[in-house]
Design a protein around this motif. Structure first.
Motif, mmCIF file in Angstrom:
data_model
loop_
_atom_site.group_PDB
_atom_site.id
_atom_site.type_symbol
_atom_site.label_atom_id
_atom_site.label_comp_id
_atom_site.label_asym_id
_atom_site.label_seq_id
_atom_site.Cartn_x
_atom_site.Cartn_y
_atom_site.Cartn_z
ATOM 1 N N ALA A 66 50.534 36.790 44.841
ATOM 2 C CA ALA A 66 49.284 36.389 45.487
ATOM 3 C C ALA A 66 48.150 37.331 45.096
ATOM 4 C CB ALA A 66 49.463 36.358 46.998
ATOM 5 N N ARG A 67 48.439 38.618 45.057
ATOM 6 C CA ARG A 67 47.408 39.601 44.735
ATOM 7 C C ARG A 67 46.908 39.451 43.305
ATOM 8 N NH1 ARG A 67 47.986 44.226 42.081
ATOM 9 N NH2 ARG A 67 50.267 44.179 42.297
ATOM 10 N N ILE A 68 47.814 39.354 42.355
ATOM 11 C CA ILE A 68 47.419 39.287 40.949
ATOM 12 C C ILE A 68 46.691 37.985 40.643
ATOM 13 C CG2 ILE A 68 48.294 39.157 38.591
ATOM 14 C CD1 ILE A 68 50.478 41.146 39.465
ATOM 15 N N LEU A 69 47.183 36.878 41.164
ATOM 16 C CA LEU A 69 46.499 35.612 40.924
ATOM 17 C C LEU A 69 45.078 35.638 41.492
ATOM 18 C CD1 LEU A 69 49.319 32.981 41.599
ATOM 19 C CD2 LEU A 69 48.368 33.678 39.385
ATOM 20 N N ALA A 70 44.929 36.211 42.678
ATOM 21 C CA ALA A 70 43.594 36.287 43.279
ATOM 22 C C ALA A 70 42.681 37.189 42.461
ATOM 23 C CB ALA A 70 43.700 36.792 44.713
ATOM 24 N N GLU A 71 43.209 38.336 42.019
ATOM 25 C CA GLU A 71 42.399 39.271 41.223
ATOM 26 C C GLU A 71 41.965 38.641 39.907
ATOM 27 O OE1 GLU A 71 44.542 43.413 42.846
ATOM 28 O OE2 GLU A 71 44.923 42.677 40.796
ATOM 29 N N GLU A 72 42.895 38.026 39.209
ATOM 30 C CA GLU A 72 42.573 37.453 37.901
ATOM 31 C C GLU A 72 41.662 36.229 38.032
ATOM 32 O OE1 GLU A 72 43.271 38.686 34.879
ATOM 33 O OE2 GLU A 72 44.067 40.445 35.947
ATOM 34 N N HIS A 73 41.883 35.448 39.077
ATOM 35 C CA HIS A 73 41.022 34.275 39.275
ATOM 36 C C HIS A 73 39.603 34.697 39.601
ATOM 37 C CE1 HIS A 73 39.514 30.578 41.256
ATOM 38 N NE2 HIS A 73 40.283 29.971 40.391
ATOM 39 N N ALA A 74 39.450 35.781 40.356
ATOM 40 C CA ALA A 74 38.114 36.291 40.658
ATOM 41 C C ALA A 74 37.438 36.826 39.405
ATOM 42 C CB ALA A 74 38.204 37.387 41.722
ATOM 43 N N ASN A 75 38.229 37.367 38.497
ATOM 44 C CA ASN A 75 37.688 37.928 37.257
ATOM 45 C C ASN A 75 37.258 36.828 36.293
ATOM 46 O OD1 ASN A 75 37.229 40.083 35.275
ATOM 47 N ND2 ASN A 75 39.036 39.256 34.239
ATOM 48 N N ALA A 76 38.093 35.775 36.184
ATOM 49 C CA ALA A 76 37.797 34.649 35.297
ATOM 50 C C ALA A 76 38.581 33.453 35.808
ATOM 51 C CB ALA A 76 38.180 34.961 33.853
ATOM 52 N N PRO A 77 37.928 32.480 36.430
ATOM 53 C CA PRO A 77 38.634 31.369 37.076
ATOM 54 C C PRO A 77 39.496 30.559 36.111
ATOM 55 C CG PRO A 77 36.355 31.460 37.799
ATOM 56 C CD PRO A 77 36.473 32.411 36.646
ATOM 57 N N PHE A 78 40.592 30.040 36.634
ATOM 58 C CA PHE A 78 41.493 29.183 35.869
ATOM 59 C C PHE A 78 42.180 28.231 36.837
ATOM 60 C CE2 PHE A 78 43.487 33.230 36.914
ATOM 61 C CZ PHE A 78 44.634 32.840 37.606
ATOM 62 N N SER A 79 42.742 27.155 36.298
ATOM 63 C CA SER A 79 43.542 26.232 37.102
ATOM 64 C C SER A 79 45.008 26.634 36.991
ATOM 65 C CB SER A 79 43.341 24.792 36.629
ATOM 66 O OG SER A 79 43.725 24.655 35.275
#
Length: 270
Positions: A142-155
């Motif tokens: 959950a943490r990594i997906l949230a961090e990376e999505h905030a950095n550069a969104p993806f589906s």
């Protein structure tokens, strides 16, 4: 046109040796059962040529590639640019499967996390969906997906989702999809079905993960894409829908998330 209810197996492994003796027959059985599209997932670079050959040989089959978290320790690290280059294949439709698995391979957690972040970045750059494997690593996932999505969104799709309600909600809050596998059809999986029941219908996919996790009445046997329909029937019950309506919703969801597959099909029909 056909009156047969149509559905997509969004995650299978047609390159596995389990299917070597009858791969075309397996695909034909799927089509006969109404499973008109399959995404076969490559988890090691050494297998990519075989996976590409399968998808190139059958109009119904697409493919994706990523380094499976359980293979990170013995797989040469991939780069974002390498994944981007591979994604240029016309039937390459997703990045993964990637993710975290601390159940069997917790000793490689740091390497898994680094690999996951590379795949997240590739998904963001290509616009293709990330395909996530998650087991016994909910907090870090959950943490990594949230961090990376905030950095550069993806589906993203949480493949074969069988994790906690908390991870499911975290994924949904990011706009991600949850995929139902045969696990959701097991008699003892009521808690999992309850999690799916709280999700929006427009974020649900179905899959087999074949040759693994065959749903009833085939549990304990080799799974294959034709059995997607058994899981779909359970999904329809979870959402209180007729099978045809549930299947149509998951087809629309697949077209939206795996847009490249949908566009390829439209181009072929033109």
């Amino acid at each position: 046109m056909t009156d047969t209810i149509q559905i997509t197996d969004s995650h299978c492994h047609l390159d596995f040796p389990d299917f070597d003796e009858e791969r075309d027959a397996v695909i034909d059985r799927a089509i006969e059962a109404g499973v008109t599209r399959m995404v076969t997932i490559c988890t090691k670079l050494v297998s990519l040529a075989k996976v590409q050959e399968i998808s190139e040989g059958r109009a119904e089959v697409f493919h994706a590639f990523g380094v499976h978290p359980m293979s990170v320790a013995d797989h040469h690290p991939v780069t974002v640019q390498h994944l981007v280059e591979l994604s240029k294949h016309p039937k390459f439709v997703g990045i993964g499967e990637t993710g975290l698995d601390y159940h069997y391979t917790a000793d490689t957690a740091e390497a898994q996390q680094a690999s996951l972040r590379v795949h997240c970045a590739a998904a963001a750059e290509t616009g293709l969906p990330l395909i996530i494997h998650a087991r016994a690593a909910d907090d870090d996932m959950a943490r990594i997906l949230a961090e990376e999505h905030a950095n550069a969104p993806f589906s993203c799709v949480m493949h074969c989702f069988s994790s906690s309600a908390e991870l499911g909600r975290a994924a949904l809050d990011l706009g991600f999809y949850l995929s139902m596998s045969g696990i959701a059809a097991f008699p003892k999986s009521q808690d999992l079905r309850d999690i799916f029941a709280t999700a929006p219908l427009d974020r649900i996919l179905v899959e087999t993960d074949s040759p693994y996790l065959a749903p009833p009445p085939h549990r304990g046997k080799r799974n294959e894409p034709a059995f997607t329909m058994h899981t779909a029937k359970v999904g329809a019950e979870v959402f209180g829908l007729d099978l045809a309506d549930f299947a149509k919703a998951t087809q629309d969801n697949f077209d939206r998330l795996f847009w490249k597959a949908a566009e390829w099909q439209k181009a072929q029909a033109a």
